[in-house]
Design an enzyme around this catalytic site. Structure first.
Site, PDB file in Angstrom:
ATOM      1  N   ASP A  12       0.876  -1.182   0.000  1.00 30.01           N
ATOM      2  CA  ASP A  12       0.000   0.000   0.000  1.00 30.01           C
ATOM      3  C   ASP A  12       0.910   1.228   0.000  1.00 30.01           C
ATOM      4  OD1 ASP A  12      -2.427   1.573   0.389  1.00 30.01           O
ATOM      5  OD2 ASP A  12      -1.827   1.833   2.466  1.00 30.01           O
ATOM      6  N   SER A  13       0.294   2.389  -0.174  1.00 27.45           N
ATOM      7  CA  SER A  13       1.072   3.623  -0.089  1.00 27.45           C
ATOM      8  C   SER A  13       1.573   3.879   1.330  1.00 27.45           C
ATOM      9  CB  SER A  13       0.189   4.805  -0.507  1.00 27.45           C
ATOM     10  OG  SER A  13      -0.938   4.866   0.341  1.00 27.45           O
ATOM     11  N   CYS A  75      -4.229  -1.414  -2.037  1.00 27.10           N
ATOM     12  CA  CYS A  75      -4.427   0.025  -2.175  1.00 27.10           C
ATOM     13  C   CYS A  75      -5.314   0.232  -3.398  1.00 27.10           C
ATOM     14  CB  CYS A  75      -3.061   0.679  -2.382  1.00 27.10           C
ATOM     15  SG  CYS A  75      -3.132   2.423  -2.816  1.00 27.10           S
ATOM     16  N   GLU A 155      -4.764   9.328   8.890  1.00 29.52           N
ATOM     17  CA  GLU A 155      -3.321   9.202   9.181  1.00 29.52           C
ATOM     18  C   GLU A 155      -2.928  10.094  10.356  1.00 29.52           C
ATOM     19  OE1 GLU A 155      -0.540   7.652   7.479  1.00 29.52           O
ATOM     20  OE2 GLU A 155      -1.736   6.513   6.053  1.00 29.52           O
ATOM     21  N   CYS A 187     -11.111   2.809  -0.531  1.00 25.85           N
ATOM     22  CA  CYS A 187      -9.772   3.168  -0.059  1.00 25.85           C
ATOM     23  C   CYS A 187      -9.513   2.313   1.171  1.00 25.85           C
ATOM     24  CB  CYS A 187      -9.710   4.650   0.302  1.00 25.85           C
ATOM     25  SG  CYS A 187      -8.148   5.122   1.081  1.00 25.85           S
ATOM     26  N   HIS A 189      -7.835   2.759   3.699  1.00 26.60           N
ATOM     27  CA  HIS A 189      -7.798   3.464   4.990  1.00 26.60           C
ATOM     28  C   HIS A 189      -9.193   3.526   5.637  1.00 26.60           C
ATOM     29  CE1 HIS A 189      -3.889   4.975   3.710  1.00 26.60           C
ATOM     30  NE2 HIS A 189      -3.734   5.575   4.868  1.00 26.60           N
TER      31      HIS A 189
END
Ligand code: DGL
Length: 268
Positions: A12-13, A75, A155, A187, A189
């Site tokens: 993932d990023s 991702c 984040e 996403c 996240h």
């Protein structure tokens, strides 16, 4: 030849893909995971597709260095931008799995009337979900909305407070999302704020979270290819391309057990 004892490569990023790694841990406890979070280039959601393809190729090489039997693109931004390119370049050496196709298949089986998709700018602007959902489920109408503030918000640890509630409410009040009966969290996240999202819709909209769906698909793929690990799994490894204590702290929020992040600078 038994090759099931090789690890599952996941990338993932940043730390968002740990939501998928966590689901793999639960659904496939006998597998070893080698995770790479490209924290040096986070966020991917604002990058060009070309840049994301470049990063994804290099990370795939890194995971192949660990003899990964599967490379899972955990991702959506990279799945939307780089899946086909990775498949073309590495598909004859390793199984490449993305997070979008399994979710599209799942949604097609649910026969939604009006389905919303939220994700990063690159994911939404690529039109990948809309195109694939139209093919797999022609009777479903699909609306998508870029929600770029959600990744930095998560984040930064704004999850259960006034700031996050205001941002979530502002995005989800968009008229486009009126009358949806399902919402894809496009996403990796977003599962962290799944409850707040469900609550916004008074729990009347099915919130589709890719983590579990992808882990279940991964299990099927391993079974189909006779690649399930039958032995004792090796220790999970977690790499990031840029390390701060902060990443380690938030990694714990995404992956519910202890995690030891190591730095792997694959860019210099
Ligand atoms: N977690 C990534 C995704 O699923 C995106 C976060 C980012 O923008 O880097 O799209």
């Amino acid at each position: 030849m038994e090759t099931g004892n090789r690890p599952i490569g996941v990338f993932d990023s940043g730390v968002g893909g740990l939501t998928v790694a966590q689901a793999i841990r639960q659904i496939l406890p006998g597998e070893q995971i080698v995770y790479f979070g490209d924290t040096a280039h986070l966020p991917y959601g604002d990058k060009s597709e070309e840049a994301i393809r470049g990063y994804s190729g290099k990370i795939t090489e890194f995971l192949l260095g660990y003899d990964a039997k599967v490379v899972l693109i955990a991702c959506n931004s990279a799945s939307a931008s780089a899946y086909e390119a990775l498949l073309a370049e590495y598909g004859n050496r390793v199984i490449i799995l993305d997070v979008i196709n399994p979710v599209v298949e799942y949604c097609a089986s649910r026969n939604f009337q009006r389905l919303g998709v939220i994700g990063t700018k690159v994911t939404v602007n690529s039109g990948t979900y809309t195109r694939k959902l139209k093919e797999a489920s022609p009777t479903t109408s699909v609306v998508s909305l870029a929600t770029p503030l959600l990744v930095p918000m998560i984040e930064e640890g704004f999850i259960f407070d006034d700031i996050s509630n205001a941002i979530i409410r502002t995005y989800l009040s968009d008229q486009k999302l009126n009358d949806i009966d399902g919402l894809i969290l496009g996403c990796t996240h977003y599962p962290i704020i799944r409850n707040q999202i469900s609550k916004f819709f008074n729990f009347s909209v099915e919130v589709v979270d890719s983590a579990r769906i992808v882990a279940v698909r991964l299990r099927e793929i391993l079974e189909e290819h006779n690649l399930v690990n039958r032995g004792k799994p090796g220790e999970d490894l977690f790499f990031v391309s840029d390390f701060t204590d902060y990443f380690e702290k938030i990694a714990r929020m995404f992956f519910e057990s202890s995690i030891n992040l190591r730095r792997a600078d694959i860019w210099s």
